[in-house]
Design a protein around this motif. Sequence first.
Motif, PDB file in Angstrom:
ATOM      1  N   GLY A 357       0.812  -1.215   0.000  1.00 11.52           N
ATOM      2  CA  GLY A 357       0.000   0.000   0.000  1.00 11.52           C
ATOM      3  C   GLY A 357       0.843   1.262   0.000  1.00 11.52           C
ATOM      4  N   THR A 358       0.206   2.372  -0.282  1.00  9.25           N
ATOM      5  CA  THR A 358       0.896   3.664  -0.264  1.00  9.25           C
ATOM      6  C   THR A 358       1.219   4.043   1.179  1.00  9.25           C
ATOM      7  OG1 THR A 358      -1.229   4.811  -0.180  1.00  9.25           O
ATOM      8  CG2 THR A 358      -0.266   4.428  -2.358  1.00  9.25           C
ATOM      9  N   GLY A 359       2.273   4.826   1.344  1.00 10.44           N
ATOM     10  CA  GLY A 359       2.657   5.288   2.667  1.00 10.44           C
ATOM     11  C   GLY A 359       3.477   4.296   3.459  1.00 10.44           C
ATOM     12  N   MET A 360       3.760   3.126   2.902  1.00 10.39           N
ATOM     13  CA  MET A 360       4.527   2.109   3.630  1.00 10.39           C
ATOM     14  C   MET A 360       6.018   2.439   3.576  1.00 10.39           C
ATOM     15  SD  MET A 360       2.290  -0.048   4.793  1.00 10.39           S
ATOM     16  CE  MET A 360       3.133  -1.574   5.123  1.00 10.39           C
ATOM     17  N   GLN A 361       6.706   2.027   4.623  1.00 13.11           N
ATOM     18  CA  GLN A 361       8.160   2.096   4.668  1.00 13.11           C
ATOM     19  C   GLN A 361       8.717   0.735   4.222  1.00 13.11           C
ATOM     20  OE1 GLN A 361      10.234   4.968   5.954  1.00 13.11           O
ATOM     21  NE2 GLN A 361       8.282   5.795   5.220  1.00 13.11           N
ATOM     22  N   ILE A 362       9.763   0.760   3.403  1.00 12.45           N
ATOM     23  CA  ILE A 362      10.318  -0.467   2.837  1.00 12.45           C
ATOM     24  C   ILE A 362      11.738  -0.648   3.355  1.00 12.45           C
ATOM     25  CG2 ILE A 362      10.857  -1.705   0.707  1.00 12.45           C
ATOM     26  CD1 ILE A 362       8.836   0.136  -0.696  1.00 12.45           C
ATOM     27  N   ALA A 363      12.043  -1.870   3.769  1.00 11.99           N
ATOM     28  CA  ALA A 363      13.368  -2.186   4.309  1.00 11.99           C
ATOM     29  C   ALA A 363      14.046  -3.252   3.468  1.00 11.99           C
ATOM     30  CB  ALA A 363      13.256  -2.663   5.747  1.00 11.99           C
ATOM     31  N   LEU A 364      15.328  -3.051   3.213  1.00 18.71           N
ATOM     32  CA  LEU A 364      16.173  -4.085   2.611  1.00 18.71           C
ATOM     33  C   LEU A 364      17.235  -4.439   3.636  1.00 18.71           C
ATOM     34  CD1 LEU A 364      16.780  -5.692  -0.040  1.00 18.71           C
ATOM     35  CD2 LEU A 364      18.568  -4.014  -0.456  1.00 18.71           C
ATOM     36  N   MET A 365      17.308  -5.707   3.958  1.00 14.99           N
ATOM     37  CA  MET A 365      18.193  -6.169   5.028  1.00 14.99           C
ATOM     38  C   MET A 365      19.149  -7.212   4.461  1.00 14.99           C
ATOM     39  SD  MET A 365      16.939  -7.803   8.641  1.00 14.99           S
ATOM     40  CE  MET A 365      18.088  -8.288   9.930  1.00 14.99           C
ATOM     41  N   VAL A 366      20.447  -6.922   4.532  1.00  9.98           N
ATOM     42  CA  VAL A 366      21.477  -7.861   4.093  1.00  9.98           C
ATOM     43  C   VAL A 366      22.064  -8.507   5.333  1.00  9.98           C
ATOM     44  CG1 VAL A 366      23.664  -8.124   2.886  1.00  9.98           C
ATOM     45  CG2 VAL A 366      21.970  -6.493   2.040  1.00  9.98           C
ATOM     46  N   VAL A 367      22.019  -9.847   5.379  1.00  3.25           N
ATOM     47  CA  VAL A 367      22.432 -10.591   6.571  1.00  3.25           C
ATOM     48  C   VAL A 367      23.576 -11.525   6.215  1.00  3.25           C
ATOM     49  CG1 VAL A 367      21.682 -12.115   8.423  1.00  3.25           C
ATOM     50  CG2 VAL A 367      20.049 -10.521   7.389  1.00  3.25           C
ATOM     51  N   ASP A 368      24.631 -11.485   7.015  1.00  5.91           N
ATOM     52  CA  ASP A 368      25.749 -12.420   6.872  1.00  5.91           C
ATOM     53  C   ASP A 368      25.797 -13.340   8.081  1.00  5.91           C
ATOM     54  OD1 ASP A 368      26.600 -11.641   4.444  1.00  5.91           O
ATOM     55  OD2 ASP A 368      28.516 -10.790   5.081  1.00  5.91           O
ATOM     56  N   VAL A 369      25.915 -14.644   7.825  1.00  5.44           N
ATOM     57  CA  VAL A 369      26.038 -15.615   8.909  1.00  5.44           C
ATOM     58  C   VAL A 369      27.459 -15.556   9.445  1.00  5.44           C
ATOM     59  CG1 VAL A 369      25.760 -18.030   9.556  1.00  5.44           C
ATOM     60  CG2 VAL A 369      24.361 -17.060   7.717  1.00  5.44           C
ATOM     61  N   ASP A 370      27.601 -15.460  10.758  1.00  3.86           N
ATOM     62  CA  ASP A 370      28.930 -15.411  11.375  1.00  3.86           C
ATOM     63  C   ASP A 370      29.536 -16.808  11.456  1.00  3.86           C
ATOM     64  OD1 ASP A 370      28.666 -12.720  11.720  1.00  3.86           O
ATOM     65  OD2 ASP A 370      28.078 -12.825  13.827  1.00  3.86           O
ATOM     66  N   GLY A 371      30.825 -16.889  11.170  1.00  2.00           N
ATOM     67  CA  GLY A 371      31.585 -18.104  11.440  1.00  2.00           C
ATOM     68  C   GLY A 371      31.228 -19.307  10.600  1.00  2.00           C
ATOM     69  N   LEU A 372      30.703 -19.099   9.394  1.00  7.96           N
ATOM     70  CA  LEU A 372      30.347 -20.263   8.578  1.00  7.96           C
ATOM     71  C   LEU A 372      31.584 -21.067   8.196  1.00  7.96           C
ATOM     72  CD1 LEU A 372      28.226 -21.896   7.054  1.00  7.96           C
ATOM     73  CD2 LEU A 372      28.551 -20.363   5.106  1.00  7.96           C
ATOM     74  N   LYS A 373      32.664 -20.385   7.845  1.00  9.18           N
ATOM     75  CA  LYS A 373      33.888 -21.101   7.494  1.00  9.18           C
ATOM     76  C   LYS A 373      34.403 -21.909   8.676  1.00  9.18           C
ATOM     77  CE  LYS A 373      38.468 -20.497   5.434  1.00  9.18           C
ATOM     78  NZ  LYS A 373      39.091 -21.474   6.340  1.00  9.18           N
ATOM     79  N   ARG A 374      34.311 -21.330   9.864  1.00  7.90           N
ATOM     80  CA  ARG A 374      34.751 -22.057  11.060  1.00  7.90           C
ATOM     81  C   ARG A 374      33.898 -23.303  11.277  1.00  7.90           C
ATOM     82  NH1 ARG A 374      34.052 -18.275  14.226  1.00  7.90           N
ATOM     83  NH2 ARG A 374      32.046 -18.858  15.144  1.00  7.90           N
ATOM     84  N   THR A 375      32.608 -23.157  11.049  1.00  5.45           N
ATOM     85  CA  THR A 375      31.721 -24.327  11.183  1.00  5.45           C
ATOM     86  C   THR A 375      32.075 -25.400  10.169  1.00  5.45           C
ATOM     87  OG1 THR A 375      29.924 -22.925  11.987  1.00  5.45           O
ATOM     88  CG2 THR A 375      29.325 -25.089  11.104  1.00  5.45           C
ATOM     89  N   ASN A 376      32.314 -24.987   8.915  1.00  2.42           N
ATOM     90  CA  ASN A 376      32.698 -25.954   7.886  1.00  2.42           C
ATOM     91  C   ASN A 376      34.006 -26.642   8.220  1.00  2.42           C
ATOM     92  OD1 ASN A 376      30.457 -25.531   6.217  1.00  2.42           O
ATOM     93  ND2 ASN A 376      31.431 -23.825   5.144  1.00  2.42           N
ATOM     94  N   ASP A 377      34.977 -25.856   8.703  1.00  3.66           N
ATOM     95  CA  ASP A 377      36.275 -26.437   9.038  1.00  3.66           C
ATOM     96  C   ASP A 377      36.171 -27.376  10.235  1.00  3.66           C
ATOM     97  OD1 ASP A 377      37.359 -24.992   6.987  1.00  3.66           O
ATOM     98  OD2 ASP A 377      38.138 -23.376   8.260  1.00  3.66           O
ATOM     99  N   THR A 378      35.294 -27.046  11.178  1.00  2.00           N
ATOM    100  CA  THR A 378      35.192 -27.840  12.410  1.00  2.00           C
ATOM    101  C   THR A 378      34.336 -29.083  12.224  1.00  2.00           C
ATOM    102  OG1 THR A 378      35.404 -25.794  13.697  1.00  2.00           O
ATOM    103  CG2 THR A 378      34.580 -27.758  14.850  1.00  2.00           C
ATOM    104  N   PHE A 379      33.184 -28.914  11.618  1.00  2.00           N
ATOM    105  CA  PHE A 379      32.220 -30.019  11.535  1.00  2.00           C
ATOM    106  C   PHE A 379      32.058 -30.599  10.131  1.00  2.00           C
ATOM    107  CE2 PHE A 379      30.786 -27.206  15.009  1.00  2.00           C
ATOM    108  CZ  PHE A 379      30.838 -28.096  16.073  1.00  2.00           C
ATOM    109  N   GLY A 380      32.598 -29.920   9.142  1.00  2.00           N
ATOM    110  CA  GLY A 380      32.454 -30.396   7.770  1.00  2.00           C
ATOM    111  C   GLY A 380      31.382 -29.616   7.025  1.00  2.00           C
TER     112      GLY A 380
END
Length: 768
Positions: A357-380
Amino acid sequence: MKIERNESIFLEILFLRTLYANKKAVWWTSVVQILATLVIYIKTNQPIYVGFAVAFFVIVLLRTANASAFEQKDLSSATMADLRKWEWRYLLGAVSTCILLGLLCLTSIYVFADTSAAITSVAIVVASMVALVTRNYVSPTVIIGMSFGILAPLFLTFILLGGIYNWLLALLILPYFWSNVRIASKLRQSLWDALLGKQQLSVVVSHFDAALNGMPQGLLMFDSNQNITVANMKAAKMMGFDDPDQVHGHSLQSLLRLARVKAYFPEETHASLSAKMQDLLTGRKERDMFVTPNKRHFEFMATPDPQHGTVLILQDVTRRAEAEAQISRMARYDSLTGLPNRSQFAEIAKTYLDGIGTGMQIALMVVDVDGLKRTNDTFGHRIGDELLRAFADRLASVDVKHPVISRFGSDEFVLLFCAPTRDAILKSVERIMAAISGQYNVSGQEIMTGAHAGVVVVSRGEFDLAVMHMNADLALDAARKDSQKAWAVFVDTMDQSFRSKQRLKNDLRKAIAERTLSVAYQPIINVRTLRMVGCEALSRWNHPDFGPISPAEFIPMAEEMGLISDLTRTVIEQAIKDCSLWGSRIAVSINLSSYDLHNMDMADIIRSALLRYNVEPALIEVEVTEGAIITDREATGGVLESLKAMGLQVAIDDFGTGYSSLSYLKDLPVTKVKIDRSFITDITEEGRSLKLLRGIVQMTHELGLSVTIEGLETREQFALINRWIGAEYVQGFLYGAATTAENIAKNFDIEMVQLPVKPNNGEVVTVH
């Protein structure tokens, strides 16, 4: 299409069996011919017709004997020459019968000019011509021979009769002869292609009906009145019948009505199916698709001939359609999480304003997962993938208005949503961050994971996805730099960082255009001789104001700006030139990006430089990462094949960091593997790492490839590699960092045995 010899012989045997399978039909046809000639004899009292009857009888006996001999013949080891003999034996009998038929017409029409005899003779010929193509189309030689045997005497008859009318009739025999040959050729080609295109067809029996019934496609042949003259079992089943005989003789409309009565096709689809098939039979279309209400996909392909009928091929392509739909989905959605990918997200965002609708506020949110490489290295990576799926599920579970969620990269998610006010947006962001941060239970592993996010909030009238994404990325960078914040909202002061980046882009564009970037070389050492055998060419940028800029910063920037190919061309030119100045004593390795691998001119660029500086192709090696290949494997494979054909060496760089390394080694023209530095980081402390590295090297050697290990930094690492691993080459700071072409030239034929030292400027050099 190239056909293997054994496969070709198999098909020829099949076609021969189809020819000889007509033994009973040939016998009854001959009986009719004999009786007809005797009737003519009774009518005309001309003894020659008895002779025709006797000749027909003798020929059918010989043809029957020949067919029986063929049936008893073991063709399992037959050669193509053997098969040709059997074809000629069949042709001799068939053509003999056809010549008799033609002579019978000549005798009745021209010699005796008896009306009854002429009508009877022509009737026999017409009946024989109807079956000629459908029985013998598998052999073009037989079709031509039989058609010529019948039609040549008729042609001669009309010529001898004289007169314009008769001569025109004689000329009309020529296109009729050609149509027989053409229809037979198309039928044979259709059957040939169908049999070659379906390897699952394991048994093709020895006569025509069985060959048709064994086809994986349905086949219907319609005459010029749209009545079915030929059908196979597959076509009958597709239309809801148990036997092809139930289909023969029906018109198209009659067939569809019967199929509807059997409830094989619902009544609501009858009109659509009828219209599609009419378009095919009348030549308005050559191919069409029909989808049933239960989502079965049928493909129709027609070869129309308005004068003589149409061959219609029917195929159930449901699996292919489902596969294509799956491929299409894979191109638009992330295969791991099922979320829209970058391109699909952009498509959805184009119409995003239509749903709010008109008058709405729009948000764009960019999210990065922390420590994904560490998780891959630790657990596969399997656990890492499951964590990403769980993360996506939590992100999607948060209650926000009009959400669009996408996964852009390995650990990057983008969320687009709206709310009535800016405060409501920020509260939603808090709920999202609270939901996605915390403990995850993944396959029995308890994993604590956080996230960082950048958010931009705009009014409806300010919506611009590209600008919003850029600003959200700036906010994400700010959140990462602030240890007290997990997320940040874009503010105008962040624009300064963006402007700095833009200046850097402009300066990079100028530096590439003016070729002020330099090329440095890192030595590649032979493990056994400890001598330099090659070096890797690396691009360097010394900015006039900011000093040295890391390649990790300016190379992605060049890719983003579409300048990477220009940069690569500069490196290629300089590296090959330096190689020639070194007297072609050592090889040079050049990195190619994913953009370079899509450039079909890359082979010409390298070839031109080699010719210009007189350098042997074998001295040039191109390095490509798994990430560069994965974008379009077919296209990149073609470029690499061209480079390999020139004589260049091809290496997979950073091996082991991708998802499908083994398939690359199998499918691509690779000559060397460069193992990523992550595999040797802890080999002096961790026995499993050493075993893993040794296993990778052994496997690579089994494939006939050489190995370079990157990231060598200590003597202890080198000792283990030299004793246990068996790699041919190493590369790393232990034997020198990237240096100038002049320094490389000083190290020819010198055994490199000393540890590196670090001068005041921090550059690693090698002491000899």
